[in-house]
Design an enzyme around this catalytic site. Structure first.
Site: not given
Ligand code: PXP
Length: 257
Positions: A9, A18, A45, A50, A151, A203, A224-225
């Site tokens: 994502d 941008r 979402r 995103h 999950e 996380g 992900g992040h």
């Protein structure tokens, strides 16, 4: 070892910032698979902040491993999933103003709505995962609703591990971390005993993933992040390979049974 599904994502977040074409989540998915990851996860979402519909359509064509589509349990999203046919759908709660998915799905508050979405998707051969807190009643209810997977939301564990400071250096033992980790262990064992396949995520970082990846009941981790953040420094393939190495080592060492 547990399988790694990389949530891309945030590649799309950067592109949308941008309004340009780059970085391209499709190219990112190819690199993630080349690095050896076992799946690609994206969250479409409601506000399309995103990932866009066209991304999911193209990913469906190019992903060779597994495409896991995270989405809210709404009619609109179920229709989209039935059209695109991802390999798996993960139902997540969604609030418009949140920065990221906060808390697990409130299965207890609206079981009929969740069951309807699970039934519609699974009837068409799309297995469904419910993103939930490791709460025994919610796990048991998820099994009764017939979902293929849960999950386990690792957000509370993750926050506790970060509050404690650099995780590995301080050792495993902070009270809050232990409490949240033991909830994940108990949740994974209960879910497994009820016939659910168990995934986990949210996380997770290079510092706190190993204990979770070591749990033999957990089949997939969605991360992900932290991977995308590391990719900015070392490149996406390298970032994925580093996380895979941690996950492989965690199971070998078998620090938790
Ligand atoms: N699993 C689910 C269900 C999520 O919603 C997210 C965030 O999109 C993740 C895993 C990955 O979380 P993170 O980006 O913190 O690794």
């Amino acid at each position: 070892m547990a399988k790694l599904c990389v949530n891309i994502d945030h590649v799309a977040t950067l592109r949308q910032a941008r309004g340009e074409e780059e970085p391209d989540p499709i190219a990112a998915a190819r690199l993630v698979e080349k690095a050896g990851a076992h799946g690609i996860t994206v969250h479409l979402r409601e506000d399309r902040r995103h990932i866009q519909d066209r991304d999911v359509l193209t990913l469906r064509k190019i992903v060779k491993t597994k495409l896991n589509l995270e989405m809210a349990a709404t009619d609109e999203m179920v229709k989209i999933a039935l059209k695109i046919k991802p390999d798996q759908v993960t139902l997540v709660p969604e609030k418009r103003r949140e920065l990221t998915t906060e808390g697990g799905l409130s299965v207890k508050a609206s079981p009929a709505r969740i069951e309807k979405a699970v039934d519609r998707l699974q009837a068409k051969g799309i297995p469904v995962s419910l993103f939930i807190e490791p709460d025994p009643e919610t796990i048991a209810l998820s099994a009764r609703l017939g979902a293929a997977f849960i999950e386990i939301h690792t957000g509370r564990y993750s926050r506790a591990s970060k509050a404690k400071g650099p995780f590995l250096r301080q050792g495993f033992g902070g009270q809050a971390v232990n409490k949240e980790f033991l909830a994940i262990v108990a949740g994974a064992k209960l879910a497994h005993s009820l016939g659910l396949q168990v995934h986990a995520g949210h996380g997770l970082t290079y510092q706190n993933t190993a204990p979770v990846a070591a749990l033999s009941e957990i089949e997939d981790l969605n991360i992900g992040h932290n991977i995308v953040a590391r990719a900015v420094m070392v490149g996406l393939e390298q970032a994925v390979k580093e996380m895979l190495a941690i996950m492989k080592m965690a199971r070998k060492v078998k620090c938790f049974k």
